[in-house]
Design an enzyme around this catalytic site. Structure first.
Site, mmCIF file in Angstrom:
data_model
loop_
_atom_site.group_PDB
_atom_site.id
_atom_site.type_symbol
_atom_site.label_atom_id
_atom_site.label_comp_id
_atom_site.label_asym_id
_atom_site.label_seq_id
_atom_site.Cartn_x
_atom_site.Cartn_y
_atom_site.Cartn_z
ATOM 1 N N SER A 141 22.110 -40.644 -8.518
ATOM 2 C CA SER A 141 21.607 -41.486 -7.636
ATOM 3 C C SER A 141 20.008 -41.471 -7.655
ATOM 4 O O SER A 141 19.725 -40.640 -8.115
ATOM 5 C CB SER A 141 22.026 -41.044 -6.073
ATOM 6 O OG SER A 141 21.490 -41.751 -5.113
ATOM 7 N N TYR A 154 23.627 -34.354 -0.071
ATOM 8 C CA TYR A 154 23.418 -35.500 -0.987
ATOM 9 C C TYR A 154 22.346 -35.451 -1.928
ATOM 10 O O TYR A 154 22.454 -35.350 -2.996
ATOM 11 C CB TYR A 154 23.555 -36.734 -0.385
ATOM 12 C CG TYR A 154 23.902 -37.999 -1.074
ATOM 13 C CD1 TYR A 154 25.078 -38.073 -1.753
ATOM 14 C CD2 TYR A 154 22.745 -38.925 -1.629
ATOM 15 C CE1 TYR A 154 25.426 -39.208 -2.556
ATOM 16 C CE2 TYR A 154 23.025 -39.841 -2.322
ATOM 17 C CZ TYR A 154 24.299 -40.201 -3.045
ATOM 18 O OH TYR A 154 24.608 -41.132 -3.810
ATOM 19 N N LYS A 158 22.435 -34.470 -5.957
ATOM 20 C CA LYS A 158 22.079 -35.291 -6.840
ATOM 21 C C LYS A 158 20.798 -35.084 -7.627
ATOM 22 O O LYS A 158 20.990 -35.322 -8.852
ATOM 23 C CB LYS A 158 21.852 -36.713 -5.910
ATOM 24 C CG LYS A 158 23.202 -37.225 -5.601
ATOM 25 C CD LYS A 158 24.398 -37.480 -6.601
ATOM 26 C CE LYS A 158 25.433 -38.017 -5.758
ATOM 27 N NZ LYS A 158 26.645 -38.584 -6.812
#
Length: 272
Positions: A141, A154, A158
């Protein structure tokens, strides 16, 4: 790498970016195992793609973070089509915002967003080294290059996914193992919708940060960017070109960038 007649596994293939990747790969002549935790969505994508490209896909319900189930996906690919040429570590989860996330949620995010990549690579890379060729595509991401307002799980996982993809490329890139790392911003998927509708101020701010940072792309646009990068054997895949400028700004003056991110977060929270 030209994907025609190649054998691929796509995790998280039951929709979103994964489903678009399956369709694009089949269109280019690849044969694909569609894997998703939800066997029904994987089957639906497979049937839809096979309607246009008969026999190009098979599907399976699988937990992409479980070593035994990754082994089963590889075995399915080999029995249906032949040795695996490309592995798309695409399955991912968003994670809740804030520091109140439980240990179990941290473990789940690390398993799905990072260890799933490591476990797949441990199974496939030795085979690729023997054959002299293989391709690993990691879906990370823009949050893995910048950060993610709201969700620590997250953002951290990532970043780690980007780091692991870099390590794979450095370690095995001269031995035939190609690696690409996908780092998009906003994509019109269920994950983005969950953030918008979370009901949590920090979660809504996180989704708004993604939406306001640039265009929200369709999954098919992202899949096109991925296939173009594979054709060029290019590591970093940035469907949103602005991410590279943001990344350069971050690296040129970290403290200034952090101050700017705090101001940006505060403005989003004021609107939430």
């Amino acid at each position: 790498m030209n994907v025609a007649q190649r054998v691929a596994i796509v995790t998280g293939g039951g929709g979103g970016i994964g489903g678009a990747l399956v369709a694009r790969l089949a269109h280019e002549g690849a044969r694909v195992v569609v894997a998703d935790l939800d066997a029904g969505t994987a089957r639906a994508v497979s049937e839809s793609v096979n309607a246009d490209h008969p026999g190009s896909t098979v599907s399976a319900g699988a937990d992409a973070s479980d070593t035994a189930q990754i082994e089963q996906l590889i075995a399915l690919a080999e029995s249906a089509f032949g040795p695996v040429d490309l592995y798309f570590a695409n399955a991912g989860i968003a994670g809740a915002p804030g520091l109140e996330v439980s240990e179990q949620d941290w473990d789940l995010s690390i398993d799905v967003n990072l260890r799933a990549h490591i476990r797949a690579a441990r199974l496939l890379v030795p085979r690729w080294l023997e054959r002299g060729e293989g391709y690993f595509v990691s879906t990370a991401s823009a949050a893995g290059l910048l950060t993610q307002i709201g969700s620590a799980t997250y953002s951290v996982t990532k970043h780690a996914a980007v780091g692991f993809a870099e390590w794979l490329s450095v370690t095995y890139g001269d031995r035939g193992v190609h690696v690409s790392c996908l780092c998009p911003m906003g994509v019109d998927t269920r994950m983005l919708s969950l953030g918008k509708d979370s009901g949590d101020a920090l979660g809504k701010a996180a989704a708004q940060a993604v939406i306001s940072a640039g265009d929200v792309l369709e999954p098919a646009e992202v899949a096109d960017a991925v296939l173009a990068a594979i054709e060029d054997e290019r590591f970093l895949i940035l469907p949103h070109e602005d991410v590279l400028d943001m990344y350069r700004q971050k690296g040129s003056d970290y403290d200034r960038w952090l101050r700017g991110m705090r101001r940006y977060q505060n403005s989003l929270l004021a609107q939430a």
